[in-house]
Design a protein around this motif. Structure first.
Motif, PDB file in Angstrom:
ATOM      1  N   PHE A 125      37.396 113.163  -6.318  1.00 28.19           N
ATOM      2  CA  PHE A 125      36.610 114.175  -7.028  1.00 28.19           C
ATOM      3  C   PHE A 125      35.123 114.014  -6.730  1.00 28.19           C
ATOM      4  CE2 PHE A 125      34.074 115.388 -10.743  1.00 28.19           C
ATOM      5  CZ  PHE A 125      34.396 116.728 -10.840  1.00 28.19           C
ATOM      6  N   SER A 126      34.660 112.771  -6.673  1.00 22.72           N
ATOM      7  CA  SER A 126      33.245 112.533  -6.389  1.00 22.72           C
ATOM      8  C   SER A 126      32.865 113.062  -5.011  1.00 22.72           C
ATOM      9  CB  SER A 126      32.944 111.034  -6.473  1.00 22.72           C
ATOM     10  OG  SER A 126      31.589 110.772  -6.160  1.00 22.72           O
ATOM     11  N   PHE A 127      33.700 112.788  -4.015  1.00 20.59           N
ATOM     12  CA  PHE A 127      33.431 113.309  -2.676  1.00 20.59           C
ATOM     13  C   PHE A 127      33.381 114.838  -2.680  1.00 20.59           C
ATOM     14  CE2 PHE A 127      35.102 109.298  -0.503  1.00 20.59           C
ATOM     15  CZ  PHE A 127      33.859 108.955  -0.009  1.00 20.59           C
ATOM     16  N   LEU A 128      34.324 115.456  -3.355  1.00 19.49           N
ATOM     17  CA  LEU A 128      34.411 116.920  -3.328  1.00 19.49           C
ATOM     18  C   LEU A 128      33.258 117.580  -4.061  1.00 19.49           C
ATOM     19  CD1 LEU A 128      38.267 117.376  -3.874  1.00 19.49           C
ATOM     20  CD2 LEU A 128      36.985 117.577  -1.727  1.00 19.49           C
ATOM     21  N   ILE A 129      32.964 117.117  -5.276  1.00 21.39           N
ATOM     22  CA  ILE A 129      31.920 117.778  -6.062  1.00 21.39           C
ATOM     23  C   ILE A 129      30.541 117.495  -5.480  1.00 21.39           C
ATOM     24  CG2 ILE A 129      31.563 115.938  -7.771  1.00 21.39           C
ATOM     25  CD1 ILE A 129      31.658 119.751  -8.423  1.00 21.39           C
ATOM     26  N   HIS A 130      30.321 116.269  -5.020  1.00 26.28           N
ATOM     27  CA  HIS A 130      29.030 115.974  -4.412  1.00 26.28           C
ATOM     28  C   HIS A 130      28.897 116.661  -3.057  1.00 26.28           C
ATOM     29  CE1 HIS A 130      28.855 112.457  -7.305  1.00 26.28           C
ATOM     30  NE2 HIS A 130      27.687 113.037  -7.463  1.00 26.28           N
TER      31      HIS A 130
ATOM     32  N   PHE B  90      23.642 114.610  -2.512  1.00 28.42           N
ATOM     33  CA  PHE B  90      23.344 113.920  -1.258  1.00 28.42           C
ATOM     34  C   PHE B  90      23.267 112.416  -1.483  1.00 28.42           C
ATOM     35  CE2 PHE B  90      21.063 112.927   2.603  1.00 28.42           C
ATOM     36  CZ  PHE B  90      21.344 113.964   3.475  1.00 28.42           C
ATOM     37  N   ASN B  91      22.443 112.013  -2.440  1.00 27.73           N
ATOM     38  CA  ASN B  91      22.261 110.584  -2.712  1.00 27.73           C
ATOM     39  C   ASN B  91      23.324 110.027  -3.650  1.00 27.73           C
ATOM     40  OD1 ASN B  91      20.027 110.713  -1.096  1.00 27.73           O
ATOM     41  ND2 ASN B  91      18.530 110.412  -2.717  1.00 27.73           N
ATOM     42  N   GLY B  92      23.640 110.767  -4.712  1.00 27.98           N
ATOM     43  CA  GLY B  92      24.620 110.284  -5.670  1.00 27.98           C
ATOM     44  C   GLY B  92      25.993 110.112  -5.059  1.00 27.98           C
TER      45      GLY B  92
ATOM     46  N   ALA C 100      33.346 101.273 -13.620  1.00 30.45           N
ATOM     47  CA  ALA C 100      32.106 101.287 -14.393  1.00 30.45           C
ATOM     48  C   ALA C 100      30.923 100.908 -13.510  1.00 30.45           C
ATOM     49  CB  ALA C 100      32.220 100.323 -15.570  1.00 30.45           C
ATOM     50  N   LEU C 101      31.146  99.992 -12.581  1.00 29.17           N
ATOM     51  CA  LEU C 101      30.078  99.591 -11.667  1.00 29.17           C
ATOM     52  C   LEU C 101      29.592 100.776 -10.847  1.00 29.17           C
ATOM     53  CD1 LEU C 101      29.910  96.391  -9.521  1.00 29.17           C
ATOM     54  CD2 LEU C 101      29.485  98.611  -8.469  1.00 29.17           C
ATOM     55  N   ASP C 102      30.536 101.544 -10.287  1.00 32.85           N
ATOM     56  CA  ASP C 102      30.158 102.702  -9.476  1.00 32.85           C
ATOM     57  C   ASP C 102      29.431 103.753 -10.303  1.00 32.85           C
ATOM     58  OD1 ASP C 102      31.207 101.920  -6.930  1.00 32.85           O
ATOM     59  OD2 ASP C 102      33.225 102.295  -7.682  1.00 32.85           O
ATOM     60  N   ALA C 103      29.910 104.005 -11.513  1.00 26.84           N
ATOM     61  CA  ALA C 103      29.277 105.002 -12.375  1.00 26.84           C
ATOM     62  C   ALA C 103      27.865 104.575 -12.745  1.00 26.84           C
ATOM     63  CB  ALA C 103      30.114 105.213 -13.633  1.00 26.84           C
ATOM     64  N   THR C 104      27.674 103.293 -13.017  1.00 22.53           N
ATOM     65  CA  THR C 104      26.348 102.780 -13.355  1.00 22.53           C
ATOM     66  C   THR C 104      25.405 102.883 -12.159  1.00 22.53           C
ATOM     67  OG1 THR C 104      27.300 101.228 -14.952  1.00 22.53           O
ATOM     68  CG2 THR C 104      25.072 100.758 -14.164  1.00 22.53           C
ATOM     69  N   ALA C 105      25.895 102.476 -10.991  1.00 22.32           N
ATOM     70  CA  ALA C 105      25.076 102.542  -9.782  1.00 22.32           C
ATOM     71  C   ALA C 105      24.705 103.979  -9.451  1.00 22.32           C
ATOM     72  CB  ALA C 105      25.822 101.903  -8.612  1.00 22.32           C
ATOM     73  N   MET C 106      25.658 104.891  -9.606  1.00 22.44           N
ATOM     74  CA  MET C 106      25.394 106.298  -9.320  1.00 22.44           C
ATOM     75  C   MET C 106      24.338 106.860 -10.271  1.00 22.44           C
ATOM     76  SD  MET C 106      28.113 109.448  -9.055  1.00 22.44           S
ATOM     77  CE  MET C 106      29.096 108.619  -7.806  1.00 22.44           C
ATOM     78  N   SER C 107      24.355 106.443 -11.507  1.00 28.62           N
ATOM     79  CA  SER C 107      23.365 106.906 -12.480  1.00 28.62           C
ATOM     80  C   SER C 107      21.957 106.480 -12.072  1.00 28.62           C
ATOM     81  CB  SER C 107      23.699 106.354 -13.869  1.00 28.62           C
ATOM     82  OG  SER C 107      24.978 106.789 -14.297  1.00 28.62           O
ATOM     83  N   ILE C 108      21.840 105.247 -11.592  1.00 34.67           N
ATOM     84  CA  ILE C 108      20.541 104.764 -11.120  1.00 34.67           C
ATOM     85  C   ILE C 108      20.079 105.579  -9.916  1.00 34.67           C
ATOM     86  CG2 ILE C 108      19.373 102.798 -10.025  1.00 34.67           C
ATOM     87  CD1 ILE C 108      21.123 100.973 -11.787  1.00 34.67           C
ATOM     88  N   VAL C 109      20.998 105.894  -9.021  1.00 32.86           N
ATOM     89  CA  VAL C 109      20.667 106.701  -7.847  1.00 32.86           C
ATOM     90  C   VAL C 109      20.139 108.070  -8.262  1.00 32.86           C
ATOM     91  CG1 VAL C 109      21.651 107.911  -5.863  1.00 32.86           C
ATOM     92  CG2 VAL C 109      22.255 105.525  -6.283  1.00 32.86           C
ATOM     93  N   TYR C 110      20.791 108.704  -9.215  1.00 33.98           N
ATOM     94  CA  TYR C 110      20.331 110.000  -9.717  1.00 33.98           C
ATOM     95  C   TYR C 110      18.909 109.893 -10.271  1.00 33.98           C
ATOM     96  CZ  TYR C 110      24.503 113.042  -9.565  1.00 33.98           C
ATOM     97  OH  TYR C 110      25.529 113.861  -9.175  1.00 33.98           O
TER      98      TYR C 110
ATOM     99  N   PRO D 209      18.041 104.628  -2.679  1.00 32.64           N
ATOM    100  CA  PRO D 209      17.883 105.119  -4.052  1.00 32.64           C
ATOM    101  C   PRO D 209      18.546 104.218  -5.083  1.00 32.64           C
ATOM    102  CG  PRO D 209      19.666 106.298  -3.000  1.00 32.64           C
ATOM    103  CD  PRO D 209      19.118 105.342  -1.974  1.00 32.64           C
ATOM    104  N   THR D 210      18.886 102.994  -4.690  1.00 31.11           N
ATOM    105  CA  THR D 210      19.571 102.065  -5.591  1.00 31.11           C
ATOM    106  C   THR D 210      18.611 101.091  -6.257  1.00 31.11           C
ATOM    107  OG1 THR D 210      20.017 100.503  -3.794  1.00 31.11           O
ATOM    108  CG2 THR D 210      21.666 102.208  -4.204  1.00 31.11           C
ATOM    109  N   LEU D 211      17.312 101.274  -6.077  1.00 28.67           N
ATOM    110  CA  LEU D 211      16.321 100.371  -6.659  1.00 28.67           C
ATOM    111  C   LEU D 211      16.492 100.282  -8.167  1.00 28.67           C
ATOM    112  CD1 LEU D 211      13.244 101.637  -4.627  1.00 28.67           C
ATOM    113  CD2 LEU D 211      14.288  99.381  -4.395  1.00 28.67           C
ATOM    114  N   GLU D 212      16.564  99.071  -8.691  1.00 30.21           N
ATOM    115  CA  GLU D 212      16.768  98.903 -10.121  1.00 30.21           C
ATOM    116  C   GLU D 212      15.466  99.018 -10.901  1.00 30.21           C
ATOM    117  OE1 GLU D 212      19.026  95.372 -10.874  1.00 30.21           O
ATOM    118  OE2 GLU D 212      20.580  95.927  -9.428  1.00 30.21           O
ATOM    119  N   ASN D 213      14.341  98.887 -10.240  1.00 28.41           N
ATOM    120  CA  ASN D 213      13.038  99.158 -10.844  1.00 28.41           C
ATOM    121  C   ASN D 213      12.656 100.580 -10.470  1.00 28.41           C
ATOM    122  OD1 ASN D 213      10.320  99.394 -11.535  1.00 28.41           O
ATOM    123  ND2 ASN D 213       9.865  97.253 -11.049  1.00 28.41           N
ATOM    124  N   LEU D 214      12.791 101.493 -11.396  1.00 28.68           N
ATOM    125  CA  LEU D 214      12.595 102.906 -11.095  1.00 28.68           C
ATOM    126  C   LEU D 214      11.157 103.236 -10.720  1.00 28.68           C
ATOM    127  CD1 LEU D 214      15.429 102.903 -12.389  1.00 28.68           C
ATOM    128  CD2 LEU D 214      14.857 105.108 -13.421  1.00 28.68           C
TER     129      LEU D 214
END
Length: 451
Positions: free
Chosen positions: A39-44, A262-264, A273-283, A328-333
């Motif tokens: 689903f992530s591949f398709l929607i993104h 593109f980035n997410g 949960a790890l992927d969802a958290t990482a994706m949120s930071i990317v957004y 876009p994975t930098l943890e310091n925004l």
């Protein structure tokens, strides 16, 4: 009084108890992870595809009215052409049996044998399902996500060479870009090739997508030459204002939206949960980098020109987005804002530099996608913990390959079918001569106006 909240309260309490009692590291099933990843591949991928609208509107707003229909046609045709080329041979070259420098020359890319067997079975067995699920995602969902990236690289080229390049030579170049140029250099990193082994990192494509488009555009702009009247004999740069800045602004916002896909989506998974958290930071980083690019471009143009330049501000946003794409994975925004701001500064400075070199880039794509793309890739080694030497080697290798092959291809096209429309066609506008219509006929100066 009975309310919806009072009815749902017991259920909410029961859910909270259940979650508290669940194992601390509970994982979803393999099939559930497969579903979420697919689903992530398709929607993104669909979000990245929507960027085609953004490119079309941005470029339609920044070209003159007599060329709007032509640039819309090119943006439509390039997406179809690049995608077909990537399906025919490009994906295999980029991802299948990569030997370090190049993948397979096999034609076509279709669903896996396991997937077709599952689809054709009267009754699916657990073994059949397990074989499909074991891949982690549907094969064609990944192909779909990858194909919209190659079309994005091709979109970078169209705006740069607008208003004077013929349609068919442009389309021929795009086909080779999608079939050969983009996939080969992409195999070096995303295909697991030699650059990946060296430690080069480009999360979502500041170099692999954007700089490749920028290098191809640079070669095209040099080979086709500047628009008539753009540069005076005395070195003066004559502005050739676009047709519709509101349309260009709309295009920028659509691109900004698509960039979350593109980035997410480049997290490449959403099954934990790890992927969802990482994706949120990317957004979040993607969003803030664009914001920083906008504010920086406003300040820069106010300082340099004593007025705020809207077109520069639009490109400042895009430069911020291009720059953060590599990491876009930098943890310091805050660092994402720094990356985006520097990308905008470089893009604003690059526009007049290219004009001094008499390289006519109609929409500023070279400044945005090439210059900011290089910066964003370097920033991985500065802020993201990457190997700066590997980053430099990757930038140089991809740039040299793309620029050299692009010059050769543009040169062949120029010597055979020609790249440029005639002086008369350029003066009248490409819409009239290549398409036989006008984007804004009621505002035109043709004999039909006023009838």
């Amino acid at each position: 009084m009975i309310t919806l909240r009072s009815l749902l309260a017991p259920a909410g309490a029961a859910l909270a108890v259940a979650l508290a009692a669940a194992p601390a590291h509970a994982e979803v099933s393999a099939e559930t992870a497969f579903t979420f990843n697919t689903f992530s591949f398709l929607i993104h991928g669909a979000m990245v595809f929507f960027m085609a609208v953004g490119f079309a509107m941005l470029e339609a707003g920044l070209v003159r009215g007599k060329n709007v229909a032509s640039i819309c046609l090119k943006n439509t045709a390039l997406y179809a052409t690049a995608s077909i080329a990537f399906y025919l041979v490009g994906y295999n070259l980029m991802y299948v049996d990569v030997s370090g420098w190049i993948g397979s020359f096999a034609l076509l890319y279709n669903p896996s044998g396991a997937e077709t067997a599952l689809l054709g079975a009267d009754e699916a067995t657990p073994e059949m399902v397990s074989e499909v699920v074991g891949n982690g995602y549907s094969v064609m969902s990944d192909w779909f996500f990858q194909v919209v990236f190659v079309a994005t690289a091709a979109s970078v080229v169209s705006g740069t060479v607008a208003e004077r390049m013929k349609v068919w030579p442009f389309i021929a170049f795009v086909f080779v870009l999608g079939a050969v140029i983009y996939p080969i250099q992409g195999s070096w990193t995303w295909g697991g090739g030699w650059l990946t082994e060296m430690g080069f990192s480009d999360f979502a494509g500041s170099t692999i997508v954007h700089s490749v488009g920028g290098w191809a555009a640079l070669a095209g702009a040099i080979m086709v030459g500047a628009r008539k009247g753009k540069y005076g004999a005395d070195g003066r740069v004559n502005p050739l204002p676009g047709s519709n800045l509101s349309l260009a602004t709309l295009g920028m916002f659509i691109l900004w939206f698509g960039w979350f896909g593109f980035n997410g989506g480049s997290q490449l998974a959403l099954g934990s949960a790890l992927d969802a958290t990482a994706m949120s930071i990317v957004y979040a980083n993607t969003f803030l980098a664009a914001c920083a690019g906008i504010v920086t471009a406003m300040a820069m143009t106010q300082i340099l020109y004593k007025k705020i330049d809207l077109t520069m501000v639009l490109n400042g946003a895009l430069a911020g987005l291009v720059a953060i794409t590599a990491n876009p994975t930098l943890e310091n925004l805050f660092l994402a804002m720094v990356v985006g701001a520097i990308g905008a500064i470089l893009a604003v400075l690059a526009v007049p530099m290219l004009d001094k070199l008499k390289i006519d880039d109609v929409v500023g794509a070279i400044s945005v996608h090439l210059v900011a793309g290089i910066w964003g890739t370097l920033a991985v080694g500065i802020f993201g913990g990457g190997d700066i030497v590997a980053q430099v080697i990757g930038i140089v290798a991809v740039g040299a390959f793309t620029l050299a092959v692009s010059f050769v291809l543009w040169g062949i096209l120029k010597a055979t079918v020609g790249l440029r429309v005639s002086d008369e066609e350029e003066m009248d506008g490409m819409d009239k001569h290549e398409l036989g219509l006008e984007a804004y006929p009621e505002f035109g100066t043709s004999s039909q106006a006023g009838r």
